[in-house]
Design a protein around this motif. Structure first.
Motif, short mmCIF file in Angstrom:
data_model
loop_
_atom_site.label_atom_id
_atom_site.label_comp_id
_atom_site.label_asym_id
_atom_site.label_seq_id
_atom_site.Cartn_x
_atom_site.Cartn_y
_atom_site.Cartn_z
N CYS A 37 -44.43 -4.66 -9.91
CA CYS A 37 -45.34 -3.54 -9.68
C CYS A 37 -45.81 -3.48 -8.22
N ASP A 38 -46.08 -2.25 -7.77
CA ASP A 38 -46.70 -1.99 -6.47
C ASP A 38 -45.93 -2.62 -5.32
N ASN A 39 -44.61 -2.47 -5.34
CA ASN A 39 -43.77 -2.86 -4.22
C ASN A 39 -43.17 -1.59 -3.60
N ASN A 40 -42.36 -1.77 -2.56
CA ASN A 40 -41.75 -0.63 -1.87
C ASN A 40 -40.32 -0.39 -2.32
N ILE A 41 -39.99 -0.81 -3.51
CA ILE A 41 -38.63 -0.67 -4.03
C ILE A 41 -38.28 0.81 -4.17
N GLY A 42 -37.18 1.23 -3.51
CA GLY A 42 -36.82 2.63 -3.50
C GLY A 42 -35.64 2.98 -4.37
N ASN A 43 -35.01 1.97 -4.99
CA ASN A 43 -33.83 2.28 -5.81
C ASN A 43 -33.62 1.18 -6.84
N ILE A 44 -33.27 1.58 -8.06
CA ILE A 44 -32.81 0.66 -9.09
C ILE A 44 -31.57 1.27 -9.73
N ASP A 45 -30.60 0.42 -10.04
CA ASP A 45 -29.38 0.91 -10.67
C ASP A 45 -28.97 -0.08 -11.77
N ARG A 46 -27.81 0.16 -12.36
CA ARG A 46 -27.38 -0.63 -13.52
C ARG A 46 -27.04 -2.07 -13.15
N MET A 47 -26.93 -2.40 -11.84
CA MET A 47 -26.65 -3.76 -11.42
C MET A 47 -27.91 -4.53 -11.03
N SER A 48 -29.07 -3.86 -11.00
CA SER A 48 -30.29 -4.49 -10.48
C SER A 48 -30.73 -5.68 -11.34
N SER A 64 -41.39 2.99 -5.76
CA SER A 64 -41.16 4.30 -5.13
C SER A 64 -39.82 4.91 -5.48
N VAL A 65 -39.33 4.65 -6.65
CA VAL A 65 -38.04 5.21 -7.08
C VAL A 65 -38.18 6.71 -7.34
N ASN A 66 -37.24 7.50 -6.84
CA ASN A 66 -37.31 8.94 -7.09
C ASN A 66 -36.28 9.41 -8.11
N GLN A 67 -35.45 8.50 -8.61
CA GLN A 67 -34.46 8.89 -9.60
C GLN A 67 -34.14 7.72 -10.52
N LEU A 68 -34.14 7.99 -11.84
CA LEU A 68 -33.71 7.00 -12.82
C LEU A 68 -32.24 7.27 -13.13
N GLN A 69 -31.37 6.35 -12.72
CA GLN A 69 -29.94 6.55 -12.89
C GLN A 69 -29.49 6.19 -14.30
N ASN A 70 -28.30 6.60 -14.63
CA ASN A 70 -27.71 6.30 -15.94
C ASN A 70 -27.52 4.79 -16.11
N ASN A 71 -27.80 4.31 -17.34
CA ASN A 71 -27.46 2.95 -17.77
C ASN A 71 -28.16 1.84 -16.97
N ILE A 72 -29.35 2.11 -16.40
CA ILE A 72 -30.01 1.07 -15.61
C ILE A 72 -30.55 -0.06 -16.49
N PHE A 73 -30.72 0.17 -17.78
CA PHE A 73 -31.20 -0.88 -18.68
C PHE A 73 -30.12 -1.33 -19.66
N ALA A 74 -28.91 -0.81 -19.52
CA ALA A 74 -27.86 -1.06 -20.52
C ALA A 74 -27.46 -2.54 -20.59
N SER A 75 -27.58 -3.25 -19.47
CA SER A 75 -27.17 -4.66 -19.47
C SER A 75 -28.21 -5.59 -20.07
N LEU A 76 -29.43 -5.09 -20.28
CA LEU A 76 -30.52 -5.93 -20.80
C LEU A 76 -30.55 -5.81 -22.32
N LYS A 77 -29.80 -6.65 -22.97
CA LYS A 77 -29.60 -6.53 -24.41
C LYS A 77 -30.85 -6.88 -25.23
N LYS A 78 -31.83 -7.56 -24.61
CA LYS A 78 -33.04 -7.93 -25.35
C LYS A 78 -34.29 -7.22 -24.82
#
Length: 506
Positions: A37-48, A64-78
């Protein structure tokens, strides 16, 4: 850190998600809770987060992400809980951003996300691939005024138990949504603009799972036996209705009796339940308003029906008698008024816009074609039902350009001019402006809509353009805060009647 289960990195200056991977696999193979929380992270993707196999809770509030990309949580099975409270920065959600069968709790409160703009997300797919979600918080966002969009968003969530929609500018709840959410136990629509519950039967149906309903701080003035289905009321455990502008009239009598008799917890009663109307009772506690049967003796509706039908019948008979006796005089009077009006104005009435094939003819530079085709045309035709004439799409193939312009100007009700430096430098665009100026001289400034797409430099400002800008109001396109206002003004201008032409057209 093979055994670490909780990692909190809040309030730092991280510009990206740290790398949790090592050569042999994961640096944190047991991590269950991660907070960035409350960091300057500007991008998250499916490899993060691909190297966090046991992550259950993910906190991303205030990044500070401006877009939620496809499948960014797909690898987190739990993964079960995700917090995405990104105030003002989130602008787009791709179709399958929440592609996860393990997620149970989604918090997007206070994102200020525009769920009322379907070009920023797909309402039919946003929650389609996360069927096990049982908690959704969309509070402090902008939800659509069209209930069908909200219905499309939430209908795939069969396991939903808690739905938070507070402070989302809702004016109406969708029909046939909640009856299909058979496990819904808590619904919070506090601090919206709901004022009419007379169709609640179609909204809530026979839902019996709901135990907590928060309708406080809305615009509800009256609660009677038809406001909410009896099955819903009888199965509730908590009912929040405080801070509504209640009318202390006889229509409120049923609600007062229900409060005294019910076993449901009426939260905030009596201190949050005050009269707003009539003025002499404003501020009075609702519990102190005790209308008697003598004062509220109901009027037999059969009497009202008989009186209304009698008056209606007499009025119809009298109307037809007058028409029959005075038909010639009426025709002559109407004709006289029309003649006098047209003579005073010096013109005859113009054809209505329905007589035209297009709402507007668009004049623009080829350098601005991408914006005209992908933004203006898509918004007006797909979003507002306003049909535009675009020369690259609508002109007749094989015919000369001047003939096409004359032909399609006659088929268009108004003219839209998209101005920029490239437009000002184009001799062809200047010639088109001279051609369509005749339309303005004949029909007035309302026949034109000038859009300043990009500010024109003074060295490119020609005398005809300066004259056009000084004599005709224009609107300036900008993205961000003013964009929604720009589209509202554009639609209003293209739908506005032409009014009276400046000269006679007899």
């Amino acid at each position: 850190m093979q055994r670490l289960k909780k990692l909190r990195l809040d309030g730092n200056r991280l510009a990206k998600v740290p790398n949790f991977c090592s050569i042999g696999g994961s640096l944190f193979p047991s991590l269950e809770t991660l907070s960035l929380c409350d960091n300057n992270i500007g991008n998250i993707d499916r490899m993060s987060f691909i190297c966090l196999p046991k992550l259950v809770v993910l906190q991303l509030k205030g990044i500070s992400v401006n877009q939620l990309q496809n499948n960014i949580f797909a690898s987190l099975k739990k993964l079960e809980q995700v917090n995405l409270q990104m105030v003002y920065t989130l602008k787009r959600i791709e179709d399958f951003a929440f592609n996860s069968t393990s997620i149970k709790k989604i918090v997007m409160a206070n994102c200020k996300f525009r769920f009322d703009l379907i070009e920023r997300f797909n309402p039919t797919t946003i929650f389609k691939v996360c069927p096990n979600v049982n908690y959704v918080n969309l509070g402090l966002n902008y939800l659509p005024k069209t209930p069908n969009i909200l219905h499309s968003m939430l209908i795939p969530l069969d396991n939903l138990e808690t739905l938070m929609l507070y402070s989302t500018y809702l004016v109406e709840l969708p029909r046939n949504l909640f009856p299909n959410l058979g496990k819904l136990r808590k619904l919070n629509v506090k601090n919206n603009k709901l004022h009419n519950l007379h169709r609640s039967g179609g909204i809530f149906g026979n839902i019996t799972s709901l135990k907590s309903l928060d309708l406080s701080s809305n615009l509800i003035s009256t609660m009677n036996e038809t406001s909410l289905p009896s099955k819903l009321l009888n199965n509730l455990e908590k009912n929040y209705l405080g801070a509504n502008p209640f009318s202390c009239t006889c229509d409120q009598k049923w609600f007062l009796e229900w409060i005294r008799q019910t076993k449901v917890q009426v939260v905030g009663y009596p201190y949050s339940y005050r009269c707003r109307y009539p003025k002499e009772l404003e501020g009075k506690y609702l519990k102190n308003y005790n209308p008697t049967d003598d004062v509220c003796k109901p009027w037999n509706p059969l009497y009202t029906m008989a009186i209304v039908l009698s008056l209606f019948g007499v009025s119809i008979i009298a109307f037809f008698i007058c028409i029959w006796v005075c038909q010639n005089n009426i025709k002559n009077t109407v004709y006289l008024f029309r003649v006098v009006y047209n003579l005073r104005q010096g013109h005859v009435a113009l054809d209505e816009r329905l007589n035209y094939e297009y709402h507007a003819f668009v004049v623009y530079s080829d350098a601005d074609r991408e914006w005209v085709h992908n933004v203006l045309l898509k918004r007006m035709e797909s979003g507002e039902g306003i049909k535009l004439c675009i020369h690259q799409r609508d002109f007749d193939i094989g015919k000369n350009i001047t003939g096409n312009i004359d032909k399609y100007l006659e088929k268009s009700w108004k003219v839209v001019v998209v101005m920029s430096n490239d437009f000002a430098k184009s001799e062809w665009c200047q010639w088109e402006v001279d051609v369509v100026q005749e339309r303005r001289r004949r029909q007035g400034k309302d026949a034109f809509l000038l859009i300043m797409l990009k500010t024109i430099d003074s060295k490119h400002m020609t005398s005809p353009l300066r004259t056009l800008l000084e004599s005709t109001p224009h609107i300036r396109y900008q993205t961000g805060v003013g964009e929604d206002l720009f589209w509202r003004v554009t639609v209003k201008s293209l739908q506005k009647q032409l009014g009276l032409p400046p000269v006679a057209v007899l």
